[in-house]
Structures are given as structure tokens and as C-alpha cells.
Design a protein around this motif. Structure first.
Motif: not given
Ligand SMILES: [Zn+2]
Length: 275
Positions: A5, A36-38, A41, A208-211
Motif C-alpha cells: 500500500p 492522503g499520504s497512506g 494503510g 482504505d485511503v483517506k479521501r
């Protein structure tokens, strides 16, 4: 350790893999970087690596504990957020966390706590956290998610390993549409053809990524379009229509502030009837 990820951030991946193979993972990490940088994850992968019972590379992504962590249902992984949307974690919450940490793990060897917005905790909350980092039970691990590690007290930082994620490059509009189509395509293919585990991995990686709520909804709309198109082209209609029905239901949930990780879990559970 499989850190796929983390699409960029090569050096970070190397460092964690070496650590996992060598002396083992630390008991406290600060995972910092912009939304959004993961960060989430990575936190999930770390929690899975800490609880994994598989052989070889950890997290294996296949054992019972890994699957539970990826689905967000492992009883020894807790996420702590502020008392209300947008509010930082309070000193009382850290004290409650401390009490909880002294209760031995339910299933695994460790208990993992994920603290959201750790850099926004006030000084008393951070000092309570410091005590826990210094004197907490050996099985407890803490993953502090932060926008900016500079917002944490130096004393707290000195007790943790810092993992700094570099932001994904912000795509311009056309690229964003293209990226959304590619992600929806990947997930539609997995919904049609993949086994349970593969579908879970794909949907976690995609969702599962910040959006923002709007982006997540747009992605689910695109996914619904692609499932419809696949069914019209004569794919596995039973699975495609089941997927389509689920996506439409989850599209509503996405507008109610449900995060992508939960949606990924529900999607797999809905397709394979495991929850
Ligand atoms: Zn595992």
C-alpha cells in the motif's frame, strides 16, 4: 513485510522490512504525513505485522489475525479518536486507554492502539501518553498518527520511532478522473473474478485511503458504472449484480462518514457472506 500500500516511500518500506526481519518491530511509532499520504494503510500493515501468526514475511495477509486486522475487526486493535469529530484526544481518554492497556490481550500476543491526530493532543494528554510509553505493559504497542510530528512533545518523540510519509502527488483534475477510473476498473475486476482474500486485499488497497466523502462517493459511482458495463458485456452476471447491489448500498453509507476501510470490509463480507 509486504508494504505494497505504500506505493512511494521506498526507503521507509526497506527500513521497516529490515526491522521486522531483524530485531522486531518497535512498541511505539509516530506515523506522520499529510492526509492522503497512506498513514492509515501503514498503521494497519504494522498492526497486522505485530499480530500475524503466519510463517515467513509478516504481515502474511493470510492468517486469521491478519485478516481480522485488515477487516478492522481484530479485538486487540483499538483506534482512539477525539470525543467528537475534529476534537483532539483528551487526557481522560488517554487515562482510559492506560487502564485498558493493562488488561491482557484477548487473542493475540500484543495489543495495538492507533491514536488519531496525536499531534493535536494538549500537553496534559501528551504527558499522560508519555507515561504509558515509558511504563506501559510490554505487549502494548502504540501507533501515533500525526499530521506533523512537530506538534508532539520532544519527550514523546524521543520514545517513539518516527515514520514520515511523503505526500502522494496531488493530481490535477483530468488525472484524478483517470486515476479513479483505473481504481474502479481494478476493483470491478476483483469483484467479478477474485477469491475472498484477493478481493479483500484489492478493496483495502483501493478503498482504505483517506479521501473526502465526495471522492469516495465518486469512486463508488464509477465502480457501479463499471460493474453495470461488465454485466452488459456478459461477464459473471451473478457476481456482478450482487456487487452492484452492494456498491449501491455502500454508496449511501459513504455519505454518512463511513470510511473506506469499513466499506472495503463490508464489500468482501457481502460478496462472500463471512460477517
Ligand atoms: Zn498473518
Amino acid at each position: 513485510m509486504d508494504l505494497s500500500p505504500l506505493s512511494g516511500n521506498e526507503r521507509l518500506k526497506d527500513r521497516l522490512s529490515r526491522q521486522e526481519r531483524g530485531r522486531g518491530l518497535s512498541h511505539a511509532y509516530i506515523i506522520s504525513g499529510p492526509a492522503g499520504s497512506g498513514r492509515h494503510g501503514l498503521a494497519r500493515q504494522l498492526a497486522a505485522a505485530m499480530l500475524c501468526t503466519g510463517q515467513g514475511e509478516r504481515p502474511c495477509g493470510r492468517c486469521g489475525p491478519c485478516l481480522k486486522v485488515l477487516k478492522g475487526v481484530h479485538p486487540d486493535v483499538s483506534t482512539v479518536t477525539g470525543p467528537e469529530e475534529g476534537k483532539p484526544i483528551t487526557v481522560d481518554q488517554v487515562r482510559a486507554l492506560r487502564a485498558d492497556a493493562y488488561i491482557r490481550p484477548n487473542e493475540g500476543e500484543r495489543k495495538v492502539y492507533l491514536l488519531e491526530g496525536a499531534d493535536r493532543m494538549n500537553a496534559s494528554a501528551q504527558n499522560a501518553m508519555l507515561k504509558l510509553l515509558e511504563e506501559g505493559p510490554p505487549y502494548a504497542a502504540f501507533l501515533l498518527i500525526a499530521g506533523n510530528a512537530g506538534g508532539l512533545l520532544q519527550t514523546v518523540r524521543s520514545r517513539c520511532e518516527e515514520l514520515t510519509l511523503t505526500p502522494a502527488v496531488e493530481p490535477v483534475n483530468g488525472e484524478r478522473d483517470q486515476e479513479r477510473r483505473a481504481l474502479a476498473e481494478k476493483l470491478a475486476a476483483a469483484l467479478e473474478k477474485s477469491g475472498e482474500l484477493e478481493l479483500l486485499e484489492t478493496s483495502v488497497a483501493v478503498l482504505d485511503v483517506k479521501r473526502s466523502r465526495e471522492e469516495l462517493s465518486a469512486l463508488l459511482d464509477e465502480l457501479a458504472d463499471q460493474l453495470t458495463a461488465r454485466a452488459a458485456r456478459g461477464g459473471d452476471r451473478r457476481r456482478l449484480l450482487r456487487g452492484l447491489e452492494l456498491v449501491k448500498k455502500l454508496r449511501g453509507a459513504a455519505m454518512l462518514n463511513v470510511n473506506g476501510g469499513q466499506i472495503a470490509g463490508w464489500l468482501c463480507a457481502g460478496m462472500f457472506g463471512t460477517l
